[in-house]
Write a protein that holds these residues in place. Structure first.
Motif, PDB file in Angstrom:
ATOM      1  N   HIS A  24       0.823  -1.221   0.000  1.00  0.00           N
ATOM      2  CA  HIS A  24       0.000   0.000   0.000  1.00  0.00           C
ATOM      3  C   HIS A  24       0.849   1.260   0.000  1.00  0.00           C
ATOM      4  O   HIS A  24       0.569   2.197  -0.750  1.00  0.00           O
ATOM      5  CB  HIS A  24      -0.938   0.010   1.216  1.00  0.00           C
ATOM      6  N   LYS A  83       0.613   3.784  -3.032  1.00  0.00           N
ATOM      7  CA  LYS A  83       0.062   5.103  -2.690  1.00  0.00           C
ATOM      8  C   LYS A  83       1.008   6.230  -3.114  1.00  0.00           C
ATOM      9  O   LYS A  83       0.578   7.289  -3.535  1.00  0.00           O
ATOM     10  CB  LYS A  83      -0.177   5.161  -1.175  1.00  0.00           C
ATOM     11  N   HIS A  84       2.316   5.955  -2.992  1.00  0.00           N
ATOM     12  CA  HIS A  84       3.293   7.000  -3.325  1.00  0.00           C
ATOM     13  C   HIS A  84       3.940   6.789  -4.691  1.00  0.00           C
ATOM     14  O   HIS A  84       4.936   7.424  -5.008  1.00  0.00           O
ATOM     15  CB  HIS A  84       4.361   7.088  -2.231  1.00  0.00           C
TER      16      HIS A  84
END
Ligand SMILES: [Zn+2]
Length: 288
Positions: free
Chosen positions: A88, A92-93
Motif C-alpha cells: 500500500h 500510494k506514493h
C-alpha cells in the motif's frame, strides 16, 4: 526524467536475467507501472517499512531490493497485513519495487563478488558453479566465491578483519575453529550459506564466511575437518553488493541511484558475557 520503470527493469534483467534465478525464487517487478518515470532509485537488501520510509524520505521513484517481498503466494495485500501495508505504501506514493535475488547471487559480478572484495580476496572463482546446461552456467558465474587473501592471516585475525571491513551490525562476526589456524584461501557466500558447508569443505579452503549458520551443521562441518567457519549478519554479507548495483544503474541510466545503509538485520542487540576474572564485582558482592 528520461528513464522509466521499464528502462530500469530492462538493464537489470540484462545483468541479472530472471532465468538465472532458482526455481523457487520470485524475482523481477513486484510493484509499479512500467511507464512511470524514474529519477531516483534506492537500493536495499530488504523491502521493509523502514526502508520504504527511507525511499519516501529521499524521494525515490523505485526501490531495487535483494530479497523478494512476496516469495510465496498471497491471497490478499490488504493493509491489515504486514506485507500488504508495504505494498500500500509503495502504490500510494507511486514507488516501484523490483527484486534481484538468486539471479544476482549467481551473476558475475554478483552479490558474493562485492563481499569478497570487502575482505580483500583476490583470484576469485565461483564456489558453486551452476551445472552445465543450466540457464546460468558459464563465464565465472555461480553462487559464492573462492579467493585468496593477499597475505595469510590467523583465524582470529581474519575474524577481527571481517568485523572491521563488513558493514557494522549488532551481530558482528563469530567464528568456529582453531584461532591460530593459518588462513590463505577463503570461500564466501552472501546470505544463508548452510547448504554450501560441504561444497566449501570439498573445495579445500581454509575458511568459509557466510551467514545464518546453525549449531549442528556448523559443529559437524568443523569436527569433520572442514574449513574454519565465520558467521556474519545476513544483511552485512549482502549490503556490500548494493554499492556495485547503484554504480551500475548510474553508469547505464540517467538516474540517481542511492544505497540504503539502514541495518535491516533482525538481530539488534548483542551482549558480551562477563569474564569473572575481570569483573571484581562478581567476587565481592553477593547476588541480591
Ligand atoms: Zn539474503
Amino acid at each position: 526524467m528520461n528513464t522509466t520503470v521499464s528502462g530500469v527493469v530492462a538493464v537489470l534483467d540484462e545483468r541479472y536475467p530472471p532465468a538465472w534465478a532458482q526455481e523457487w525464487d520470485r524475482v523481477g517487478l513486484v510493484v509499479g507501472d512500467p511507464a512511470n518515470p524514474v529519477g531516483r532509485v534506492l537500493c536495499v537488501v530488504d523491502c521493509v517499512p523502514e526502508t520504504v520510509a527511507e525511499a519516501l524520505d529521499v524521494g525515490a521513484d523505485m526501490v531495487v531490493a535483494h530479497h523478494p517481498l512476496l516469495m510465496r503466494g498471497v491471497s490478499s495485500v490488504a493493509a491489515t497485513t504486514y506485507k500488504g501495508r508495504i505494498v500500500h505504501q509503495l502504490v500510494k506514493h507511486d514507488v516501484a519495487l523490483f527484486a534481484a535475488h538468486t539471479n544476482a547471487d549467481v551473476a558475475n559480478p554478483g552479490v558474493s563478488d562485492a563481499l569478497a572484495a570487502r575482505l580483500g580476496l583476490v583470484d576469485l572463482r565461483p564456489l558453486d558453479p551452476p551445472p552445465p546446461g543450466s540457464p546460468a552456467a558459464g563465464e565465472g558465474r555461480g553462487v559464492g566465491r573462492i579467493g585468496r587473501l593477499p597475505a595469510p592471516l590467523t583465524l582470529a585475525a581474519l575474524t577481527a578483519h571481517a568485523a572491521r571491513v563488513l558493514p557494522k551490525t549488532a551481530w558482528g562476526v563469530r567464528a568456529a575453529g582453531d584461532p591460530d589456524r593459518v588462513v590463505t584461501t577463503v570461500a564466501v557466500s552472501g546470505g544463508a550459506g548452510d547448504s554450501f558447508l560441504a561444497t566449501a569443505a570439498a573445495a579445500g579452503v581454509d575458511a568459509f564466511l557466510t551467514a545464518d549458520l546453525r549449531h549442528h551443521p556448523a559443529s559437524e562441518a568443523v569436527a569433520g575437518g572442514g574449513p574454519a567457519l565465520l558467521d556474519a549478519a545476513h544483511w552485512a554479507t549482502e549490503r556490500p553488493w548494493l554499492d556495485e548495483l547503484a554504480a551500475f544503474l548510474r553508469d547505464r541510466l540517467e538516474v540517481d541511484a542511492l544505497v540504503s545503509d539502514l541495518d535491516t538485520d533482525p538481530w539488534t542487540l548483542h551482549a558480551q558475557p562477563v569474564d569473572p576474572h575481570h569483573d571484581p564485582q562478581l567476587h565481592k558482592e553477593p547476588l541480591p
